[in-house]
Design a protein around this motif. Sequence first.
Motif, PDB file in Angstrom:
ATOM      1  N   ASP A 122      26.760  -5.448  52.279  1.00  0.00           N
ATOM      2  CA  ASP A 122      28.359  -5.286  52.338  1.00  0.00           C
ATOM      3  C   ASP A 122      28.613  -4.000  52.472  1.00  0.00           C
ATOM      4  O   ASP A 122      28.077  -3.443  51.601  1.00  0.00           O
ATOM      5  CB  ASP A 122      29.474  -6.154  51.446  1.00  0.00           C
ATOM      6  N   ARG A 123      29.024  -3.234  54.043  1.00  0.00           N
ATOM      7  CA  ARG A 123      28.684  -2.255  53.817  1.00  0.00           C
ATOM      8  C   ARG A 123      29.929  -1.120  53.885  1.00  0.00           C
ATOM      9  O   ARG A 123      30.591  -1.882  54.264  1.00  0.00           O
ATOM     10  CB  ARG A 123      27.858  -2.157  55.035  1.00  0.00           C
ATOM     11  N   PRO A 124      30.452  -0.300  53.055  1.00  0.00           N
ATOM     12  CA  PRO A 124      32.068   0.252  53.479  1.00  0.00           C
ATOM     13  C   PRO A 124      32.165   0.667  54.558  1.00  0.00           C
ATOM     14  O   PRO A 124      30.900   1.350  55.477  1.00  0.00           O
ATOM     15  CB  PRO A 124      30.810   1.094  52.543  1.00  0.00           C
ATOM     16  N   ASN A 125      33.035   0.826  54.999  1.00  0.00           N
ATOM     17  CA  ASN A 125      33.692   0.708  56.332  1.00  0.00           C
ATOM     18  C   ASN A 125      33.984   2.348  56.301  1.00  0.00           C
ATOM     19  O   ASN A 125      35.495   2.565  55.083  1.00  0.00           O
ATOM     20  CB  ASN A 125      34.422   0.300  57.110  1.00  0.00           C
ATOM     21  N   TRP A 126      33.131   3.739  56.593  1.00  0.00           N
ATOM     22  CA  TRP A 126      34.375   5.470  55.913  1.00  0.00           C
ATOM     23  C   TRP A 126      35.934   5.708  56.335  1.00  0.00           C
ATOM     24  O   TRP A 126      36.306   6.298  56.554  1.00  0.00           O
ATOM     25  CB  TRP A 126      33.036   6.353  55.636  1.00  0.00           C
ATOM     26  N   GLY A 127      36.006   4.832  57.964  1.00  0.00           N
ATOM     27  CA  GLY A 127      36.922   5.249  58.520  1.00  0.00           C
ATOM     28  C   GLY A 127      36.648   5.521  60.222  1.00  0.00           C
ATOM     29  O   GLY A 127      35.954   6.300  59.700  1.00  0.00           O
ATOM     30  N   ARG A 128      37.098   4.609  60.773  1.00  0.00           N
ATOM     31  CA  ARG A 128      37.513   5.218  61.963  1.00  0.00           C
ATOM     32  C   ARG A 128      38.735   5.069  63.024  1.00  0.00           C
ATOM     33  O   ARG A 128      39.207   3.885  62.460  1.00  0.00           O
ATOM     34  CB  ARG A 128      36.251   4.327  63.100  1.00  0.00           C
ATOM     35  N   VAL A 129      39.131   5.664  64.392  1.00  0.00           N
ATOM     36  CA  VAL A 129      40.104   6.048  64.506  1.00  0.00           C
ATOM     37  C   VAL A 129      39.205   5.102  66.643  1.00  0.00           C
ATOM     38  O   VAL A 129      38.210   5.643  66.447  1.00  0.00           O
ATOM     39  CB  VAL A 129      41.228   6.992  64.764  1.00  0.00           C
ATOM     40  N   PRO A 130      40.268   5.105  67.455  1.00  0.00           N
ATOM     41  CA  PRO A 130      39.819   5.075  68.041  1.00  0.00           C
ATOM     42  C   PRO A 130      39.573   5.872  69.278  1.00  0.00           C
ATOM     43  O   PRO A 130      40.746   7.424  69.424  1.00  0.00           O
ATOM     44  CB  PRO A 130      40.869   3.670  68.825  1.00  0.00           C
ATOM     45  N   PHE A 131      38.281   6.111  70.159  1.00  0.00           N
ATOM     46  CA  PHE A 131      38.758   7.523  71.484  1.00  0.00           C
ATOM     47  C   PHE A 131      39.429   7.418  72.343  1.00  0.00           C
ATOM     48  O   PHE A 131      40.391   6.421  72.305  1.00  0.00           O
ATOM     49  CB  PHE A 131      37.016   6.876  71.704  1.00  0.00           C
ATOM     50  N   PRO A 132      40.055   8.119  72.835  1.00  0.00           N
ATOM     51  CA  PRO A 132      39.405  10.056  72.688  1.00  0.00           C
ATOM     52  C   PRO A 132      40.265  10.977  72.459  1.00  0.00           C
ATOM     53  O   PRO A 132      39.887  11.756  72.101  1.00  0.00           O
ATOM     54  CB  PRO A 132      39.482   9.753  74.232  1.00  0.00           C
ATOM     55  N   ASP A 133      41.381  10.168  71.845  1.00  0.00           N
ATOM     56  CA  ASP A 133      42.394  11.001  70.989  1.00  0.00           C
ATOM     57  C   ASP A 133      42.306  11.301  69.118  1.00  0.00           C
ATOM     58  O   ASP A 133      43.461  11.914  68.818  1.00  0.00           O
ATOM     59  CB  ASP A 133      43.961  11.282  71.631  1.00  0.00           C
ATOM     60  N   ALA A 134      40.828  10.759  69.525  1.00  0.00           N
ATOM     61  CA  ALA A 134      41.016  11.226  67.817  1.00  0.00           C
ATOM     62  C   ALA A 134      40.992  12.181  66.852  1.00  0.00           C
ATOM     63  O   ALA A 134      41.924  11.908  65.834  1.00  0.00           O
ATOM     64  CB  ALA A 134      39.364  10.375  67.222  1.00  0.00           C
ATOM     65  N   TYR A 135      40.937  13.634  67.522  1.00  0.00           N
ATOM     66  CA  TYR A 135      41.401  14.587  66.692  1.00  0.00           C
ATOM     67  C   TYR A 135      42.372  15.713  66.747  1.00  0.00           C
ATOM     68  O   TYR A 135      42.507  16.664  66.953  1.00  0.00           O
ATOM     69  CB  TYR A 135      39.686  14.800  67.060  1.00  0.00           C
ATOM     70  N   SER A 136      43.445  14.845  68.191  1.00  0.00           N
ATOM     71  CA  SER A 136      43.754  15.506  69.084  1.00  0.00           C
ATOM     72  C   SER A 136      45.274  15.561  68.133  1.00  0.00           C
ATOM     73  O   SER A 136      46.018  14.840  67.550  1.00  0.00           O
ATOM     74  CB  SER A 136      45.105  14.692  70.032  1.00  0.00           C
ATOM     75  N   LEU A 137      46.015  16.449  68.064  1.00  0.00           N
ATOM     76  CA  LEU A 137      46.684  16.912  66.663  1.00  0.00           C
ATOM     77  C   LEU A 137      48.744  17.414  67.320  1.00  0.00           C
ATOM     78  O   LEU A 137      48.343  18.462  68.724  1.00  0.00           O
ATOM     79  CB  LEU A 137      47.074  18.652  65.586  1.00  0.00           C
ATOM     80  N   SER A 138      49.252  17.083  67.452  1.00  0.00           N
ATOM     81  CA  SER A 138      50.766  17.240  67.308  1.00  0.00           C
ATOM     82  C   SER A 138      51.360  17.820  66.086  1.00  0.00           C
ATOM     83  O   SER A 138      51.721  16.376  64.926  1.00  0.00           O
ATOM     84  CB  SER A 138      51.399  16.132  67.733  1.00  0.00           C
ATOM     85  N   MET A 139      51.940  19.135  65.542  1.00  0.00           N
ATOM     86  CA  MET A 139      52.852  19.414  64.804  1.00  0.00           C
ATOM     87  C   MET A 139      53.240  20.296  65.292  1.00  0.00           C
ATOM     88  O   MET A 139      53.430  21.434  66.266  1.00  0.00           O
ATOM     89  CB  MET A 139      51.858  19.455  63.874  1.00  0.00           C
ATOM     90  N   GLU A 140      54.565  21.546  64.796  1.00  0.00           N
ATOM     91  CA  GLU A 140      55.582  22.099  65.026  1.00  0.00           C
ATOM     92  C   GLU A 140      54.171  23.457  64.658  1.00  0.00           C
ATOM     93  O   GLU A 140      53.360  23.494  64.348  1.00  0.00           O
ATOM     94  CB  GLU A 140      56.243  22.226  63.649  1.00  0.00           C
TER      95      GLU A 140
END
Length: 494
Positions: free
Chosen positions: A375-393
């Motif tokens: 059993d391997r840990p899943n350290w976290g993944r999110v879909p491409f392509p906007d994984a690191y796109s930031l929206s804030m003031e």
Amino acid sequence: MALNTGADANFDLRNYHLYNAFSFSNSRLDIDFLPVGIHSYINPLIDLPFYIVYQTYGVFAAHILLIFYFSVFIFITFLFNMRVFDAIKQQYAPYYLFSFNFLPVCATLISISGAAAIGQAITTMNEIQTATLVTSSLLFILPTNDPHRQRLLALMLGGYLLGFAVGLKLTAMIYAIGAVFTLFPWRGTLAGIWRWMAFCLGLGIGAVSSGGYWSWTIYKKFGNPIYPFYDGVFKSPLGDGVNGGDLRFIPTTMLDYLIYPLHWAFQSGTQASELAVRDPRLLLLLISSIVLISVHFFIRPIARTLLFLIVFGIASYVVWLLRFSILRYAVVLEVISGTLIVSSIAIIAFLLGLRRSILYFLSGLLAFVLISFTDRPNWGRVPFPDAYSLSMEPVPDGSIVLLVGRPVAFLAALIPGRDIKYVGIDEWTTQPGPRLKVISEMLSRNDHKLFALFRLGDDQIAAIGSLGLTLESRECSPVHIAIDPGGLVFCPIR
């Protein structure tokens, strides 16, 4: 695999891997103050390639780089197993003269599929890169069946690769200590002393090559080349004067030390990992070592290469157990486990006179069972392509932003703006003492607008109040980013 499951979103990426590379690339050492707490000044060199590729070509291309890292790791692990089984073949020929092409493949499959290795594949946790360097080092320092063939240059190069890994990431020190112990000239021969000195010289040069510049830079700033770690030795003016360390997983009783790998060998557990794992490889590493040592002393001597590997593996395991006991740092031990497990099966098969077809079957079956059972840990993944796109003031130029709690600092690498300073606020940075004094002095100036980035519900928000500051909660706005959808907010403070 990563391209199907998405972009890496592990805790450490959001905590310090992304920020540290951003800070180094933008010369922020004298601008921000402890933005990631105790991880603020870890050598950023190993994180730079990912960050540079991400900034230049985007998140998808950066993950192609991570795939390349893991591919090289697989290749080096296979070469390592070929080297070991070639030594065994020389000793047991002609019985296994044509039988060892399959065994290194089985050993490699076991080595690369452990919870630590495959769990960190295509991530920015950086253990794969250091494991590749350590395994490459073993290719040069493994002895041959002829003790007179080991050359000083090979030992020096092996030491250099291992030292380079240590300079990149200090957790590789586990294997440096194991190698220094294993190569130590216990018999006191002149040739052995020269070989050990050649290795140690390469080790030191390698560590300075990858970590020397950064350690010197940090030493000039804090008086501790690995600040804030081992401050009991270096006594930094901004330190605690203690060595400390991550002790969450260290066994607490002698029995626990003795049976530690049993905790997660056959059932999922968190005794050695932040996330649940099930993996018997470290247990089988110890069992295989005992089997091979017993064969060596009571039945028939085994190859010098295997003896070296057993001593190195056990020594490194003991250092790992005493200092960390964190499974993520045991990738090289998993590599060795695959080698020793299949080696023990091969030698027992020879001693029992089993047919080669049975050996193939048992090795392939064990590889399949271990891969399926782990059993391997899943350290976290999110879909491409906007994984690191930031929206804030937008953050006004010239502001001071408090990064409250963890993980938050990755946002600093993504926020546009000029002359923004980031200050880390957590239970360590705000302890009474010199660090808190520096923070208070920075915040007491009236020429900066103050803001805070934090996670809703974080208990460490109280630290803002302890600094004599007040959140303008009515003016808070949400922060949206795919790799951390956990309720981040951006608030002005006064």
